[in-house]
Design a protein around this motif. Structure first.
Motif, mmCIF file in Angstrom:
data_model
loop_
_atom_site.group_PDB
_atom_site.id
_atom_site.type_symbol
_atom_site.label_atom_id
_atom_site.label_comp_id
_atom_site.label_asym_id
_atom_site.label_seq_id
_atom_site.Cartn_x
_atom_site.Cartn_y
_atom_site.Cartn_z
ATOM 1 N N GLU A 279 0.840 -1.196 0.000
ATOM 2 C CA GLU A 279 0.000 0.000 0.000
ATOM 3 C C GLU A 279 0.880 1.253 0.000
ATOM 4 O O GLU A 279 0.564 2.262 -0.633
ATOM 5 C CB GLU A 279 -0.917 0.019 1.236
ATOM 6 C CG GLU A 279 -1.809 -1.217 1.373
ATOM 7 C CD GLU A 279 -1.024 -2.518 1.638
ATOM 8 O OE1 GLU A 279 0.007 -2.477 2.339
ATOM 9 O OE2 GLU A 279 -1.426 -3.575 1.095
ATOM 10 N N ARG A 280 1.996 1.172 0.719
ATOM 11 C CA ARG A 280 2.923 2.302 0.808
ATOM 12 C C ARG A 280 3.623 2.520 -0.546
ATOM 13 O O ARG A 280 3.813 3.665 -0.964
ATOM 14 C CB ARG A 280 3.934 2.012 1.919
ATOM 15 C CG ARG A 280 5.027 3.024 2.093
ATOM 16 C CD ARG A 280 4.568 4.223 2.920
ATOM 17 N NE ARG A 280 5.635 5.210 2.991
ATOM 18 C CZ ARG A 280 5.478 6.504 2.717
ATOM 19 N NH1 ARG A 280 4.288 6.987 2.412
ATOM 20 N NH2 ARG A 280 6.494 7.328 2.782
ATOM 21 N N ILE A 281 3.978 1.420 -1.212
ATOM 22 C CA ILE A 281 4.587 1.541 -2.548
ATOM 23 C C ILE A 281 3.614 2.267 -3.478
ATOM 24 O O ILE A 281 3.981 3.203 -4.194
ATOM 25 C CB ILE A 281 4.940 0.149 -3.124
ATOM 26 C CG1 ILE A 281 6.059 -0.507 -2.309
ATOM 27 C CG2 ILE A 281 5.333 0.252 -4.609
ATOM 28 C CD1 ILE A 281 6.323 -1.972 -2.679
ATOM 29 N N GLU A 282 2.350 1.827 -3.428
ATOM 30 C CA GLU A 282 1.349 2.440 -4.316
ATOM 31 C C GLU A 282 1.144 3.913 -3.986
ATOM 32 O O GLU A 282 1.007 4.741 -4.895
ATOM 33 C CB GLU A 282 0.026 1.667 -4.234
ATOM 34 C CG GLU A 282 0.139 0.302 -4.910
ATOM 35 C CD GLU A 282 -1.044 -0.615 -4.655
ATOM 36 O OE1 GLU A 282 -2.128 -0.132 -4.263
ATOM 37 O OE2 GLU A 282 -0.887 -1.845 -4.846
ATOM 38 N N SER A 283 1.146 4.252 -2.703
ATOM 39 C CA SER A 283 0.899 5.664 -2.378
ATOM 40 C C SER A 283 2.112 6.537 -2.714
ATOM 41 O O SER A 283 1.949 7.666 -3.189
ATOM 42 C CB SER A 283 0.431 5.830 -0.927
ATOM 43 O OG SER A 283 1.458 5.490 -0.045
ATOM 44 N N LEU A 284 3.310 6.016 -2.534
ATOM 45 C CA LEU A 284 4.520 6.731 -2.969
ATOM 46 C C LEU A 284 4.476 6.999 -4.469
ATOM 47 O O LEU A 284 4.773 8.097 -4.953
ATOM 48 C CB LEU A 284 5.779 5.893 -2.696
ATOM 49 C CG LEU A 284 6.357 5.862 -1.286
ATOM 50 C CD1 LEU A 284 7.446 4.781 -1.188
ATOM 51 C CD2 LEU A 284 6.951 7.230 -0.946
ATOM 52 N N MET A 285 4.112 5.952 -5.209
ATOM 53 C CA MET A 285 4.077 5.990 -6.671
ATOM 54 C C MET A 285 3.083 7.037 -7.158
ATOM 55 O O MET A 285 3.400 7.897 -7.997
ATOM 56 C CB MET A 285 3.671 4.583 -7.142
ATOM 57 C CG MET A 285 3.630 4.327 -8.601
ATOM 58 S SD MET A 285 2.990 2.623 -8.901
ATOM 59 C CE MET A 285 1.216 2.926 -8.840
ATOM 60 N N VAL A 286 1.879 6.985 -6.603
ATOM 61 C CA VAL A 286 0.821 7.907 -7.023
ATOM 62 C C VAL A 286 1.160 9.340 -6.602
ATOM 63 O O VAL A 286 0.990 10.290 -7.378
ATOM 64 C CB VAL A 286 -0.534 7.453 -6.438
ATOM 65 C CG1 VAL A 286 -1.577 8.554 -6.536
ATOM 66 C CG2 VAL A 286 -1.015 6.188 -7.166
ATOM 67 N N ALA A 287 1.675 9.499 -5.372
ATOM 68 C CA ALA A 287 1.976 10.851 -4.880
ATOM 69 C C ALA A 287 3.023 11.523 -5.762
ATOM 70 O O ALA A 287 2.894 12.713 -6.109
ATOM 71 C CB ALA A 287 2.452 10.778 -3.426
#
Lengths: 246, 246
Positions: free
Chosen positions: B67-75
């Motif tokens: 989930e953290r990877i995805e939020s880093l990526m999107v941010a």
């Protein structure tokens, strides 16, 4: 100087899917025996020192018989040349790579293989279809659709409950999907066919395992095309954009 | 400037299996979120304009939660940056690529996928094992070996009669092979495990579906490793060179 053979998987389309190892092998080649001359871009630039031979193998159309390809390949290597055998996709996924390696080994010619992106994964992916998806499918089976499925195979695929990727199967779409439904696959299972994947002409037709044959016929889908059956199709952007069926 | 996400399959090992499209994506990146920092070579040279973040995902070891990877990526993409999410193998073969694409789509961020060479095909191939072979197998199933096979899945695989590739399954070798034999797979079926495929430390242990677990244990095989079960193993050079079992 000792000759050698390098089997190179060129990937499913376009020069951008060549690997760096494939590019290096082409740059070193004295002879390139190529299946998909038109699709990997400018081979005379990629392999400037090579004689390029179009052996023209495509599904259902062998410009040069397999045995002749193997004897050309081995003869050139025995002359001391570096021979690249350039194949679509990966050499070992319906590419007869195993036979060509065996021919080289039998002739005492050193042989190496550069793997490539397989259309079985890359083409569904280009349509946004993940062949595996957490919580949806952790099994993917790749089958040649060139011949119909046996009842036992269809039953096995249904028992597995994973993603089914059918290559070279557009002309058999009716018997292939029919065998799956007859073996117990729910008729509502999502299914897609991706035509000319990873080319500018790529298009997808999306429906269910029951509706796909008719949809594909109505849209005039022809090979090359990759068929995907399974719940992963529902996870794709093509599913959200589908216009008929389902 | 509008940000975007590019999921890139880095292939199963070594910078030579990066595609030209992967190299281009890295060259354009502002941020690289990488799983396999050590294996694709010098990322600071491949992605000279990028901040490189090791999210360190490996089988069984998630340095950064998904989930953290995805939020880093999107941010980062929403800040206007070009984000490369670099993954081993192909993004859609047990790579959670489908989830990452969905996260980008949901956030309104443009996302593209560069397919990669999957270890499911490339690693057996590196040991000379063709996953398909004319007259031997025209079906190949790739399964996550992370969890044991159900009886139904094992039965399905036996009914299919093709090649079985088990990824991330070394720690489950006993239950995986046991389930196949219990479902009716002949105990004499050739089987191999290829450890650290496509690296200089690659080695293969070859036997049958019955002998492989003990052979692998005696040779101290650990992950990463790819297990191959089926008659195609007999077509490989590792079969000819095998020293025990079988």
């Amino acid at each position: 100087r000792r000759g050698r053979v390098v089997l190179v998987g060129a990937g499913p389309g376009g020069p951008g899917l060549l690997t760096l190892d494939a590019v290096d092998a082409l740059a070193d080649a004295d002879v390139v025996l190529a299946d998909r001359l038109a699709e990997v871009g400018d081979l005379t630039r990629l392999a400037p020192g090579a004689r390029i031979v179009d052996v023209g193998k495509r599904p259902g159309h062998h410009a040069v018989p397999q045995e002749r390809i193997e004897s050309l390949m081995v003869a050139a290597a025995l002359e001391g040349l570096t021979v690249v055998r350039l194949k679509g996709g990966d050499p070992y996924v319906f590419g007869r790579g195993g036979e060509e390696v065996a021919a080289a080994v039998e002739a005492g010619v050193p042989v190496t293989v550069v793997p490539g992106v397989t259309s079985a994964v890359g083409v569904p992916g280009a349509a946004g279809i993940p062949v595996t998806h957490r919580g949806v499918s952790h099994v993917v089976t790749v089958v040649s659709g060139h011949v119909p499925l046996t009842n036992e195979q269809a039953g096995g695929l249904v028992a597995l409950g994973g993603t089914i990727v059918l290559l070279m199967g557009v002309h058999n779409l009716v018997p292939l999907t029919g065998a799956l439904v007859a073996a117990g696959l729910p008729a509502t299972t999502p299914a897609a066919v991706v035509e000319r994947g990873l080319t500018p002409a790529q298009r997808s037709v999306v429906g269910t395992v029951a509706t796909l044959p008719d949809l594909a016929r109505r849209h005039g889908v022809t090979s090359p095309a990759v068929i995907v059956v399974g719940e992963v199709v529902r996870r794709s952007q093509v599913w959200d954009r589908r216009v008929d069926g389902a």
